[in-house]
Motif scaffolding. Structure first.
Motif, PDB file in Angstrom:
ATOM      1  N   PRO A 111       0.726  -1.337  -0.024  1.00 46.50           N
ATOM      2  CA  PRO A 111       0.074   0.080   0.123  1.00 46.50           C
ATOM      3  C   PRO A 111       0.814   1.284   0.169  1.00 46.50           C
ATOM      4  O   PRO A 111       0.341   2.372  -0.698  1.00 46.50           O
ATOM      5  CB  PRO A 111      -0.909  -0.041   1.205  1.00 46.50           C
ATOM      6  N   ARG A 112       1.931   1.100   0.399  1.00 50.63           N
ATOM      7  CA  ARG A 112       3.050   2.346   0.627  1.00 50.63           C
ATOM      8  C   ARG A 112       3.650   2.485  -0.666  1.00 50.63           C
ATOM      9  O   ARG A 112       3.817   3.646  -0.906  1.00 50.63           O
ATOM     10  CB  ARG A 112       3.892   2.162   1.875  1.00 50.63           C
ATOM     11  N   PHE A 113       4.053   1.444  -1.275  1.00 53.86           N
ATOM     12  CA  PHE A 113       4.408   1.671  -2.794  1.00 53.86           C
ATOM     13  C   PHE A 113       3.429   2.229  -3.545  1.00 53.86           C
ATOM     14  O   PHE A 113       3.649   3.217  -4.388  1.00 53.86           O
ATOM     15  CB  PHE A 113       4.816   0.231  -3.205  1.00 53.86           C
ATOM     16  N   ALA A 114       2.198   1.755  -3.455  1.00 50.09           N
ATOM     17  CA  ALA A 114       1.004   2.292  -3.978  1.00 50.09           C
ATOM     18  C   ALA A 114       0.880   3.926  -4.050  1.00 50.09           C
ATOM     19  O   ALA A 114       0.518   4.503  -5.166  1.00 50.09           O
ATOM     20  CB  ALA A 114      -0.061   1.541  -3.830  1.00 50.09           C
ATOM     21  N   ASP A 115       0.760   4.200  -2.747  1.00 47.93           N
ATOM     22  CA  ASP A 115       0.417   5.548  -2.706  1.00 47.93           C
ATOM     23  C   ASP A 115       1.865   6.727  -2.679  1.00 47.93           C
ATOM     24  O   ASP A 115       1.650   7.903  -2.364  1.00 47.93           O
ATOM     25  CB  ASP A 115      -0.256   6.122  -1.487  1.00 47.93           C
ATOM     26  N   GLY A 116       2.692   6.000  -2.794  1.00 48.78           N
ATOM     27  CA  GLY A 116       4.245   6.895  -2.884  1.00 48.78           C
ATOM     28  C   GLY A 116       4.786   7.337  -1.554  1.00 48.78           C
ATOM     29  O   GLY A 116       5.626   7.904  -1.703  1.00 48.78           O
ATOM     30  N   SER A 117       4.073   7.050  -0.705  1.00 48.46           N
ATOM     31  CA  SER A 117       4.699   7.098   0.929  1.00 48.46           C
ATOM     32  C   SER A 117       5.794   6.411   1.389  1.00 48.46           C
ATOM     33  O   SER A 117       6.361   6.842   2.373  1.00 48.46           O
ATOM     34  CB  SER A 117       3.648   7.190   1.854  1.00 48.46           C
ATOM     35  N   VAL A 118       6.373   5.633   0.448  1.00 47.51           N
ATOM     36  CA  VAL A 118       7.494   4.956   0.966  1.00 47.51           C
ATOM     37  C   VAL A 118       8.421   4.797  -0.316  1.00 47.51           C
ATOM     38  O   VAL A 118       7.943   4.461  -1.613  1.00 47.51           O
ATOM     39  CB  VAL A 118       7.374   3.503   1.256  1.00 47.51           C
ATOM     40  N   LYS A 119       9.769   4.848  -0.397  1.00 45.92           N
ATOM     41  CA  LYS A 119      10.692   4.541  -1.687  1.00 45.92           C
ATOM     42  C   LYS A 119      11.549   3.188  -1.398  1.00 45.92           C
ATOM     43  O   LYS A 119      12.034   3.232  -0.109  1.00 45.92           O
ATOM     44  CB  LYS A 119      11.329   5.456  -1.797  1.00 45.92           C
ATOM     45  N   MET A 120      11.841   2.232  -2.006  1.00 44.98           N
ATOM     46  CA  MET A 120      12.944   1.398  -1.694  1.00 44.98           C
ATOM     47  C   MET A 120      13.663   1.152  -2.937  1.00 44.98           C
ATOM     48  O   MET A 120      13.560   1.344  -4.076  1.00 44.98           O
ATOM     49  CB  MET A 120      12.181  -0.084  -1.540  1.00 44.98           C
ATOM     50  N   ALA A 121      15.107   1.130  -2.378  1.00 41.95           N
ATOM     51  CA  ALA A 121      16.111   1.008  -3.388  1.00 41.95           C
ATOM     52  C   ALA A 121      16.516  -0.243  -3.474  1.00 41.95           C
ATOM     53  O   ALA A 121      15.852  -1.192  -2.947  1.00 41.95           O
ATOM     54  CB  ALA A 121      17.454   1.692  -3.025  1.00 41.95           C
ATOM     55  N   PHE A 122      17.295  -0.608  -4.556  1.00 37.92           N
ATOM     56  CA  PHE A 122      17.473  -2.183  -5.034  1.00 37.92           C
ATOM     57  C   PHE A 122      19.160  -2.365  -5.165  1.00 37.92           C
ATOM     58  O   PHE A 122      19.732  -1.223  -6.007  1.00 37.92           O
ATOM     59  CB  PHE A 122      16.896  -2.486  -6.431  1.00 37.92           C
ATOM     60  N   ALA A 123      19.666  -3.052  -4.485  1.00 35.38           N
ATOM     61  CA  ALA A 123      21.138  -3.261  -4.488  1.00 35.38           C
ATOM     62  C   ALA A 123      21.353  -4.775  -4.830  1.00 35.38           C
ATOM     63  O   ALA A 123      21.316  -5.533  -4.321  1.00 35.38           O
ATOM     64  CB  ALA A 123      21.796  -3.204  -2.946  1.00 35.38           C
TER      65      ALA A 123
END
Length: 380
Positions: A111-123
């Motif tokens: 849900p937080r990905f969907a509304d833009g309230s969270v960002k996650m990087a990828f390593a």
């Protein structure tokens, strides 16, 4: 598979293009050159549901496919706002968690990905491993009811604006070919440090070297199986390779606009075949690349991971080559103006040149096609 997009997809493109036009190249470049982030655009895209078009509806998303997210990325880039973290956060990380995460992880993150309230990087990239993922040395060892991670990653995008990073590692006792273990590491976790890399590319998203020094995580930081295999990883990497379209359109749009308005010898320069034909050829290459991207997205959404892998690699190759040709011809069309700040064309050269290198180099794509599509002997 239809070669004509659905009415819903076309409406999505129009709406996202309107949003991108509201901000435009000047906003993006100003943010990049001043060291700021595109937070306003990201937040509005999240509120409007564009960041979560591919997130399942039960977790607050639009319930669409990876093709819908690719359309969002393309339209924003074509409007002058290529958001790199859209490729990383919703395309890679959200897809992996949706496919392989536990129910608790899905409820917490999606849900937080969907509304833009969270960002996650990828390593995934490491200094010594290069393109050989099987040489990854970042390890996780069991410690009581949790994990301890150690290792180093490089060229990791947007860590400074992310809440967490999805790390590709191997468990300590793994030998031989990589069976990746994926861990969600909060950026504030003790022992996790990151250092910026000075880059020549004009972009709001920065690149980082990441260090994991005895970073302790709970057991549920693990995404998917402990020895999940490459399919778990490529659930995110295939969508990443479908997301490259848009910048070529931006460059070609600038070039054609200039060719129509710029007059020499009392006629628009676009009337001369010396400029018109190269622009037409660039348009053809762009459309061919776009078709392969749509095919890759269709195969992925249909659950054909093998077919999607081949098509995604081809799409990434074609998109990079088309974008480079579009930018090069845009600079040539503008003449000296193509290298001025005012027209915003020259700065695109570094961005599209990077597309031949990342997220996978054109040489590794050619290796893949030679081996898997043509059946030739493995060369490495």
């Amino acid at each position: 598979m239809s070669f004509v997009e659905t009415e819903e997809r076309r409406a999505l493109r129009a709406a996202v293009a309107e949003l991108g036009g509201k901000y435009g190249s000047s906003y993006y470049v100003e943010k990049a050159k001043s060291g700021q982030k595109t937070d306003e655009l990201w937040a509005e895209a999240g509120r409007l549901g564009y960041l979560g078009v591919n997130v399942p509806e039960e977790y607050g998303g639009g319930g669409g496919g990876i093709g819908d997210l690719a359309a969002v990325c393309e339209e924003l880039a074509a409007a002058g706002c290529p958001l790199l973290l859209m490729v990383v956060s919703p395309a890679i990380c959200a897809t992996i968690i949706a496919r392989s995460g536990t129910e608790d992880q899905r409820k917490h993150w999606l849900p937080r990905f969907a509304d833009g309230s969270v960002k996650m990087a990828f390593a995934i990239t490491e200094p010594d491993a290069g393109s050989n993922a099987h040489r990854i040395t970042t390890t996780a060892r069991r410690d009581g009811d949790g994990w301890v991670l150690n290792g180093q990653k490089t060229f990791i995008s947007g860590v400074d604006e992310s809440d967490a990073v999805l790390f590709v590692s191997r468990t300590q006792d793994q030998k031989g070919n990589l069976r990746p273990s994926l861990f969600i590491v909060p950026t504030a976790a003790p022992g996790f440090t990151f250092t910026p890399i000075d880059m020549e590319i004009v972009s709001p998203e920065k690149q980082f070297v990441c260090h994991l020094d005895d970073v302790r995580l709970p057991y549920d930081a693990l995404v998917g199986d402990e020895d999940g295999g490459l399919l778990q990883l490529f659930a995110g990497l295939n969508p990443e390779r479908i997301m490259g379209a848009g910048i070529g359109r931006l460059a070609l749009g600038k070039a054609t606009g200039y060719a129509m308005s710029r007059q020499v010898f009392r006629t628009p320069i676009g009337a001369h075949q010396g400029l018109a034909h190269p622009l037409a050829a660039a348009k053809i290459e762009l459309e061919l690349a776009r078709l392969m991207g749509q095919k890759a997205a269709w195969l992925y959404d249909a659950g054909d991971d093998t077919g999607a892998g081949e098509a995604a690699n081809m799409a990434k190759y074609a998109t990079a080559e088309a974008a480079i040709h579009c930018v090069d011809q845009a600079i040539q069309t503008h003449g000296g103006n193509g290298l001025t700040t005012e027209y915003g064309v020259g700065m695109l050269a570094g961005v599209v040149r990077l597309m031949r290198i990342a997220p996978v180099s054109r040489e590794m794509i050619l290796n893949y096609v030679a081996q898997h599509s043509l059946g030739l002997p493995k060369s490495y």
